[in-house]
Write an enzyme that holds these catalytic residues in place. Structure first.
Site, PDB file in Angstrom:
ATOM      1  N   TYR A  25       0.826  -1.214   0.000  1.00  0.00           N
ATOM      2  CA  TYR A  25       0.000   0.000   0.000  1.00  0.00           C
ATOM      3  C   TYR A  25       0.863   1.268   0.000  1.00  0.00           C
ATOM      4  CZ  TYR A  25      -3.003  -3.765   1.447  1.00  0.00           C
ATOM      5  OH  TYR A  25      -3.634  -4.968   1.507  1.00  0.00           O
ATOM      6  N   TYR A 157     -12.448  -7.643   5.032  1.00  0.00           N
ATOM      7  CA  TYR A 157     -11.247  -7.636   4.197  1.00  0.00           C
ATOM      8  C   TYR A 157     -10.999  -9.069   3.732  1.00  0.00           C
ATOM      9  CZ  TYR A 157      -6.508  -7.472   2.514  1.00  0.00           C
ATOM     10  OH  TYR A 157      -5.403  -7.600   1.711  1.00  0.00           O
ATOM     11  N   ASP A 258     -13.971 -16.974   5.554  1.00  0.00           N
ATOM     12  CA  ASP A 258     -12.582 -16.603   5.332  1.00  0.00           C
ATOM     13  C   ASP A 258     -11.886 -16.588   6.689  1.00  0.00           C
ATOM     14  OD1 ASP A 258     -10.175 -15.328   5.011  1.00  0.00           O
ATOM     15  OD2 ASP A 258     -10.948 -13.725   3.721  1.00  0.00           O
ATOM     16  N   LYS A 287      -2.223 -17.269   6.064  1.00  0.00           N
ATOM     17  CA  LYS A 287      -1.434 -16.579   7.084  1.00  0.00           C
ATOM     18  C   LYS A 287      -0.678 -17.522   8.025  1.00  0.00           C
ATOM     19  CE  LYS A 287      -2.944 -11.943   6.774  1.00  0.00           C
ATOM     20  NZ  LYS A 287      -4.209 -11.438   6.233  1.00  0.00           N
TER      21      LYS A 287
HETATM   22  C1  PLP Z   1      -4.628 -11.328   4.824  1.00  0.00           C
HETATM   23  C2  PLP Z   1      -5.994 -11.758   4.484  1.00  0.00           C
HETATM   24  C3  PLP Z   1      -6.348 -12.158   3.181  1.00  0.00           C
HETATM   25  C4  PLP Z   1      -5.371 -12.097   2.027  1.00  0.00           C
HETATM   26  O1  PLP Z   1      -4.308 -12.991   2.188  1.00  0.00           O
HETATM   27  P1  PLP Z   1      -2.943 -12.734   1.361  1.00  0.00           P
HETATM   28  O2  PLP Z   1      -2.093 -13.900   1.708  1.00  0.00           O
HETATM   29  O3  PLP Z   1      -2.406 -11.431   1.836  1.00  0.00           O
HETATM   30  O4  PLP Z   1      -3.322 -12.687  -0.084  1.00  0.00           O
HETATM   31  C5  PLP Z   1      -7.638 -12.564   2.959  1.00  0.00           C
HETATM   32  N1  PLP Z   1      -8.553 -12.596   3.946  1.00  0.00           N
HETATM   33  C6  PLP Z   1      -8.250 -12.235   5.207  1.00  0.00           C
HETATM   34  C7  PLP Z   1      -9.304 -12.319   6.263  1.00  0.00           C
HETATM   35  C8  PLP Z   1      -6.976 -11.783   5.520  1.00  0.00           C
HETATM   36  O5  PLP Z   1      -6.697 -11.396   6.769  1.00  0.00           O
END
Ligand code: PLP
Length: 437
Positions: A25, A157, A258, A287
Site C-alpha cells: 500500500y 477484508y 474466510d 497466514k
Molecule cells: C490477509 C488476508 C487475506 C489475504 O491474504 P494474502 O495472503 O495477503 O493474499 C484474505 N482474507 C483475510 C481475512 C486476511 O486477513
C-alpha cells in the site's frame, strides 16, 4: 556475530529500496523509511541499525498474523531444511507427494466436520479466488448459472486481487477508485459489535431480507467469522455465524468463511467457526498456516460442493497454480500444526488475552482513544482520529516494540510464544503509540 547477509550498509540498502521497491500500500518512491531487519529469533526482530536507541524489537504483529510460533524456531527450521534436502518443489499436476497429502488430510481432520476436500493455493487472496470460483462453478454445474453474485457484510477484508477486492469494505477497500470496474456485490450493514453482545434480531432480519430478495442471483455469502481484521478490527457474536448458516440453507446460498486471519487459535478457538459449532460450505485458510515461514493457503469444501462441480459439463475445478502444494510450504505447515496442537495452545492464548486486557486497560483513559478491545491473542486500541503512523511507530519503537497501525487503529496480535514480560512491553508500546500517534 557478523552477519554475512548484510554486507550492504543499511544506508545504501535503503537508497535502493526507495528507488526500486514497492512496499504494501505504498507510494513510489516511498515516503516513510522502512526499518532494515537483519534477522529474527523468538519474538524479536533484530535491526541492521539501531532505531530510537533499540537494536531489537518485540514483534507485536506476528508478521501480519502469521508467525504464531515466533521466528527461527528449531522445529520449523528442521521441517524446512529436512524437506529441502529431499526436494524444494515439484509440479502438482500428475504428481503428488507426502507433505501435501498429509497436510490436506490433517486440515480435514482439524477443521469443522463436513469439510472434506482441500485445494492448496499460494496466498490468501488466491484461496479466496478459488473459494468463489468453487461456488460459481457449483451453481453453473447444477444448472443454476444465474447465481453469480456474492453477499458480504461491510467492514470486511478478503485480500487484494480482483474478486476479494470486490467484497472488501467499500469504504476502506478503495471501491471509489475502482467504481465501474469492480463487480458490484451485495453489502449488508456491519455486524453489531461485541463478541459478548447478544445477537440483534433486527440485524438478523436485515440479513434475511437481503438473502430472500436476492436468493436467485446469490452464489455465496462470504464473511470473516468473529473477527473482521484489516477491514477495521471489529469483533462480533459467533451467533451470527449460526444465523448465516441457517439463512444460507433456507435460501439455497453457499457460505464461505474466510479464516485466513482467524485460523489456528488466534481468537481462542482453533477456528473461529468452532465458537459457533458450525460448518461452512467453503473455508479459506492462510497466514499462520505455515507458522509464518512460507506463503501457503488452502481452500476447503464439502462433499456437496465438490460433487456439484464434478457433475457439471466441465467436471473439473479449473484452477492450478504453478507452485500448488509446494513441498517446503506444506512440510512446514504440517510441522507448525503439530507444534501448535502438541502444546496447551489454548492456555497460551488465554494468558496473552489476560496480559493484553490488563496492559491495554490504561489506554482507555488516554485522550483521543475511542475504544479498547481484546479477544484471544488480539488487542486493539481505536483512536478518535486517523493514526499518525510515523509518530505512533516511533513511540512504539522507542519502547522496543514493532507495531503497524492503520487508519484509526493501533492493534497487536503477538506470537503465541510471547512471554508475559514481553506482552506487558507490547502493551506499554501501544499506549505510548496511542498517546503520540
Ligand atoms: C490477509 C488476508 C487475506 C489475504 O491474504 P494474502 O495472503 O495477503 O493474499 C484474505 N482474507 C483475510 C481475512 C486476511 O486477513
Amino acid at each position: 556475530m557478523p552477519d554475512q547477509h548484510h554486507a550492504m550498509p543499511a544506508a545504501e540498502l535503503l537508497a535502493l529500496d526507495r528507488q526500486h521497491v514497492w512496499h504494501p500500500y505504498g507510494p513510489m518512491p516511498g515516503r516513510q523509511e522502512p526499518l532494515v531487519v537483519s534477522s529474527a529469533s523468538g519474538v524479536r526482530l533484530r535491526l541492521a541499525e539501531p532505531s530510537q536507541g533499540q537494536d531489537e524489537l518485540v514483534d507485536g504483529m506476528s508478521s501480519w498474523w502469521s508467525a504464531i510460533h515466533g521466528y527461527n524456531h528449531p522445529v520449523l527450521n528442521e521441517a524446512v531444511t529436512g524437506q529441502l534436502g529431499r526436494m524444494s518443489h515439484v509440479m502438482f499436476g500428475g504428481l503428488t507427494h507426502e507433505p501435501a497429502v498429509r497436510l490436506a488430510a490433517r486440515l480435514v481432520e482439524i477443521t469443522p466436520p463436513g469439510l472434506e476436500h482441500v485445494f492448496l493455493a499460494d496466498s490468501g487472496s488466491v484461496s479466496v479466488e478459488v473459494a468463489v470460483k468453487m461456488c460459481l462453478q457449483y451453481w453453473r454445474s447444477i444448472g443454476r448459472p444465474g447465481k453469480t453474485r456474492l453477499l458480504t457484510w461491510r467492514g470486511g477484508y478478503h485480500g487484494d486481487t480482483w474478486t476479494p477486492m470486490a467484497v472488501c469494505d467499500p469504504e476502506g477497500g478503495m471501491h471509489e477508485l475502482w467504481s465501474g470496474i469492480l463487480p458490484r456485490q451485495l453489502f449488508a450493514d456491519v455486524p453489531p459489535s461485541g463478541f459478548d453482545a447478544p445477537v440483534d434480531p433486527a440485524y438478523v432480519d436485515h440479513l434475511r431480507s437481503l438473502l430472500s430478495a436476492h436468493a436467485d442471483e446469490l452464489a455465496a455469502v462470504i464473511v470473516e467469522p468473529v473477527v473482521q481484521g484489516a477491514g477495521g478490527m471489529r469483533f462480533h457474536n459467533p451467533g451470527y455465524l449460526r444465523v448465516l448458516r441457517e439463512l444460507c440453507d433456507e435460501y439455497d446460498v453457499l457460505l464461505i468463511l474466510d479464516e485466513i486471519a482467524t485460523g489456528f487459535g488466534r481468537t481462542g478457538a482453533l477456528f473461529a467457526a468452532d465458537h459457533a459449532g458450525m460448518t461452512p460450505d467453503v473455508m479459506c485458510l492462510g497466514k499462520s498456516l505455515t507458522g509464518g515461514y512460507l506463503t501457503l493457503a488452502a481452500t476447503l469444501c464439502t462433499e456437496r460442493v465438490a460433487n456439484g462441480i464434478s457433475r457439471g459439463a466441465v467436471p473439473v475445478l479449473a484452477h492450478g497454480p504453478t507452485f500448488m502444494g509446494n513441498p517446503l510450504a506444506t512440510a512446514v505447515a504440517l510441522a507448525s500444526i503439530d507444534l501448535l496442537l502438541g502444546q496447551d495452545w489454548q492456555r497460551e492464548v488465554k494468558r496473552i488475552e489476560a496480559g493484553l486486557q490488563e496492559g491495554l486497560a490504561p489506554a482507555r483513559n488516554l485522550p483521543g482513544v475511542r475504544d479498547v478491545r481484546v479477544l484471544g491473542a488480539i488487542g486493539v486500541v481505536q483512536l478518535t482520529h486517523e493514526v499518525d503512523v510515523a509518530a505512533a511507530t516511533r513511540a512504539a519503537v522507542r519502547e522496543g516494540v514493532w507495531v503497524r497501525p492503520f487508519r484509526d487503529l493501533i492493534y497487536v496480535m503477538p506470537p503465541f510464544v510471547t512471554g508475559d514480560g514481553d506482552v506487558a512491553r507490547i502493551c506499554r508500546a501501544v499506549c505510548a503509540a496511542a498517546e503520540e500517534g
